[in-house]
Motif scaffolding. Structure first.
Motif: not given
Lengths: 314, 237, 274
Positions: B91-93, B131-134, B136-139, B145-146
């Protein structure tokens, strides 16, 4: 084979940047027209997959290990244009993030490993399957040679570029690069064959069989490049001064002979003729040995493979 | 309550011939929270993909607010329904959390300020505004999921389709996610194996097996019907 | 073609420094300009090399990455320099000294040493600036900068997808390697051949590559679904970028002028000396 920045003279690196950008741009347009919207995001993921597949190394001998480059594999799976695009992405990211190859040298690296590799692999696969027919062993041999030749031709092109930049004499760099990569290419060829065979067995529908001679201009271009390199390499090796002179005339080598040194008589290196002869001989011997090894391995692999398919289900 | 989605005799056969749905009929009222349970391969994920407008049913009728969705344009369905995939890495591409949540609104053609506004609201709703500027890979899995839910919330869908939202979460992540699902006002159809989640959150349960709906009713009835649950490889909570 | 792909981690160092805060577009253009300058400088332009080096080291220091750290990372890619070594012996011109290697007398050429050192320095300087660029710029910012510089959007999206899944797939590849190691018996008996023939090992690797490819393709399909679910229609759309601020423009112009100055200095001094 990833050339870093600083090695190529600007008159070699910059035109190759132009060539790669042009061909890459054309591939981009081609691909976005030919692929469905469904396939376009997949390219990025597949490029990451090739990058990751390059991590799957395996021991060869004496602490050295081999791994895939993937240009031929991508070409056999997706056709030359998509492969060029994928390898452009892979090489760009390697240069940008991991400093594997330079940024100004990126054009040359994309040309050698991406464009040339894809065209050579495509031409070889098409030609051999055209000659032998679309039989199983023909596909295997074609895949092997496509992988092998993509690597060797890329190495020869790298060597030529370094020689044109006035860094290494052609009679040293070409046999050396060609000889080493004739062996490295065996690894590439073997991995390409097993990966393609595996994918065909497991998910046949994924392997869109490229029709023989589907794209004639490309095939011709690839074949022409292959022939050109095969002819040019030994020619340049046997007459390195000739290449250097051409390079100077074309302005490739900057400061090759500053005026101060031009007053001196033409140079002679003691024992040059013997030494270069020896290098050429070694190169030819290496290539012959590599070819022999290829044939032996291929035969052994084919008989072994039949046994293994029956008792292993991966 | 008003009728949001209505399906009649949905059939879906995959290109390789595997029949995933074999005549599924259901109605979803606005505001309902429905659990979709059943063994692996029952057709739950396929049903979500069909309802989300990503797969075109081989046969059957789909209506959105009473209007039939023709085979021509599944976009109407996609506009109403937001799908949260099982693996948040699918989902997070995008490279960053912001880019990902903004993706949907950008493709809806919204102006920049509204895109930013929607991203902010959606991330706030799932408690991930920080986390907006984070990248995705690091979450963590729970955070991913959130954020995955936020990518769908930013589209302002009326129906949320979630595939295994609690899979792969540790107990605390799971608890937080359940709390989040509880808070969200949207209509929901959630495919899950987590029967405790079902008991806690969903008034209505649909049981699927082998491409068919085998039971559909109030949770308290179905969760007590041990014979039914056992027959379809499920465990009571 | 070297087997050195194992330095695998995001090179970005999330620090707070003036270099980190600089607009990524300015950084990317200046870094490329720096490397282009190094490429275009003539052989033996020592003063220009030194000035470029000073600029690189100052930036490294300002960035908080530390000069030593940057130097260490920039050395990693230098083995290629060996490829340039022959020029020391084969360049035209007078020899500087002669090495005796058994029966051979190998002359070391003045011109060759100059060319070799020049290539070494150019390459090293370029590497340092590349290391600083990716050390101080998060990849998503680099993507934005590429877009601003006119890289086609489709390519930018592809780079983004690639980077997003790179680490995931590399992890997968590493897990496969571990699984292979766990299953292969490697007795430490000298003379015992380990793991079958080269062809067999290549075949195992080929299958791993194939498996990785299958997973990659399947993931690609799912990602496509996720994109379509959120409205993707085959066209790549992104939010516009804000214009460069005044100070950023000034810095960009100043940096480019500095580089042009160095380039001129290099060529002019060469013309004067000869």
């Amino acid at each position: 084979m990833h050339i870093p920045d600083g090695f190529l003279s600007p008159s070699v690196a910059l035109p190759l940047w132009g060539v790669s950008a042009g061909i890459g741009g054309y591939a981009l347009r081609r691909v976005s027209r030919e692929l469905t919207e469904r396939e376009t995001p997949v390219i990025g993921v597949v490029a990451a997959g090739i990058f990751a597949a390059q991590m799957l190394n395996f021991p060869i001998a004496g602490g050295t290990s081999g791994h895939l480059i993937g240009t031929a594999l991508a070409t056999l799976l997706f056709g030359p244009w998509v492969a060029i695009l994928i390898m452009t992405c892979v090489l760009s990211l390697q240069a940008l993030i991991f400093q594997d190859g330079g940024l100004i040298a990126l054009g040359a690296n994309i040309f050698n490993m991406g464009i040339l590799g894809a065209l050579v692999a495509y031409a070889i696969d098409q030609t051999l399957r055209g000659i032998w027919g679309d039989r199983r062993w023909a596909r295997t041999a074609a895949a092997f040679l496509a992988g092998w030749a993509a690597v060797v031709m890329g190495a020869l092109a790298t060597g030529l570029e370094l020689a044109l930049s006035g860094l290494v004499p052609a009679n040293v760099v070409l046999p050396a690069m060609g000889g080493i990569h004739a062996l490295i290419g065996v690894v590439e060829g073997l991995i390409t064959v097993s990966a393609v065979t595996f994918l065909r067995t497991v998910r046949g529908e994924l392997m869109v069989e490229r029709p023989v001679a589907g794209r004639v201009p490309l095939w011709v271009a690839g074949l022409a490049l292959t022939l050109l390199l095969t002819l040019l390499a030994p020619l340049a090796s046997s007459d390195p001064d000739g290449l250097e002179r051409v390079a100077e005339d074309l302005g490739f080598i900057q400061a090759a002979r500053p005026p101060a040194f031009e007053l001196l008589p033409d140079y002679t290196i003691p024992g040059l003729s013997n030494r270069s002869l020896a290098v050429i001989l070694a190169g030819i011997l290496g290539a012959l040995m590599a070819f022999g090894l290829v044939i032996v391995l291929l035969l052994g692999w084919r008989s072994r493979q039949r046994e293994r398919v029956s008792n292993s289900k991966t | 309550m008003s009728l949001l989605i209505e399906a009649e005799g949905l059939v879906y056969i995959y290109p390789d011939g595997h029949p995933a749905l074999q005549g599924v009929s259901l109605r979803i009222q606005r505001g309902e929270k429905i659990a979709l349970v059943g063994p692996n391969g029952a057709g739950k994920s396929t049903l979500l993909l069909v309802l989300g407008g990503l797969l075109r049913p081989t046969a059957g009728i789909l209506r959105v607010e009473g209007e039939e969705v023709g085979n021509g344009d599944p976009r109407r369905l996609r506009a109403k329904a937001g799908l949260v995939f099982q693996d948040p890495d699918d989902q997070l591409f995008s490279p960053t959390v912001f880019d990902d949540v903004a993706f949907g609104p950008i493709y809806q053609g919204l102006p920049e300020w509204e895109v930013r506004e929607r991203v902010h609201r959606a991330l706030e709703a799932v408690g991930m505004a920080w986390a907006a500027s984070r990248i995705s890979h690091h979450l963590s899995v729970g955070e991913k999921k959130r954020v995955a839910i936020a990518t769908v919330l930013a589209l302002r869908p009326e129906l949320m389709l979630l595939d295994e939202p609690t899979a792969g979460l540790d107990p605390r992540g799971r608890r937080e996610l359940i709390r989040l699902l509880h808070r969200l006002p949207q209509t929901m159809l959630v495919a899950t194996h987590d029967m405790r989640l079902v008991a806690e959150l969903f008034p209505r349960v649909i049981v699927m097996d082998q491409g068919r709906i085998v039971a559909d009713g109030p949770a308290h009835q179905i969760l007590r019907d041990e014979a039914l649950l056992e027959a379809h490889g499920l465990e009571p909570p | 073609m070297n087997a050195t792909h194992f330095h695998f981690h995001d090179p970005y160092q999330p620090l707070d420094s003036p270099v980190h805060r600089l607009d990524p577009r300015v950084k990317l253009i200046l870094a490329l300009g720096f490397i282009l300058t190094a490429t275009l400088l003539p052989v033996g332009a020592w003063l220009s090399y030194a000035l470029l080096g000073a600029a690189a080291w100052m930036t490294a220091h300002l960035s908080g990455l530390g000069i030593r750290n940057v130097l260490r990372r920039s050395v990693l890619a230098l083995p290629f320099v060996l490829a340039a070594l022959p020029v020391v012996f084969t360049a035209p011109g007078p020899s500087w000294l002669t090495l005796s290697l058994g029966p051979w007398q190998i002359p070391v050429r003045v011109e060759g040493v100059i060319r070799f050192l020049s290539v070494l320095l150019k390459s090293w300087l370029s590497l340092q600036i590349a290391v600083i660029l990716v050390g101080t710029t998060a990849f998503p910012d680099l993507l934005a900068a590429m877009r601003a510089m006119g890289v086609p959007r489709f390519l930018v999206m592809t780079f983004g997808l690639m980077w997003r899944y790179l680490f995931l797939l590399v992890d997968e590849a590493i897990r496969m390697l571990r699984a292979r190691e766990a299953r292969s018996i490697a007795p430490e008996v000298p003379g015992h051949r380990v793991g079958g023939t080269l062809a067999w090992r290549a075949q195992v690797t080929g299958r791993m590559v194939g498996t990785l490819f299958l997973r990659t393709l399947e993931r690609g399909e799912r990602i496509y679904m996720a994109m379509v679910a959120r409205g993707y229609d085959g066209e790549v759309r992104m939010l516009p970028m804000p214009p460069l601020s005044g100070p950023d423009r000034a810095l960009l112009a100043g940096g480019l002028l500095f580089l042009i100055g160095i380039l001129l200095l290099g060529w002019v001094s060469r013309a004067l000396f000869l």
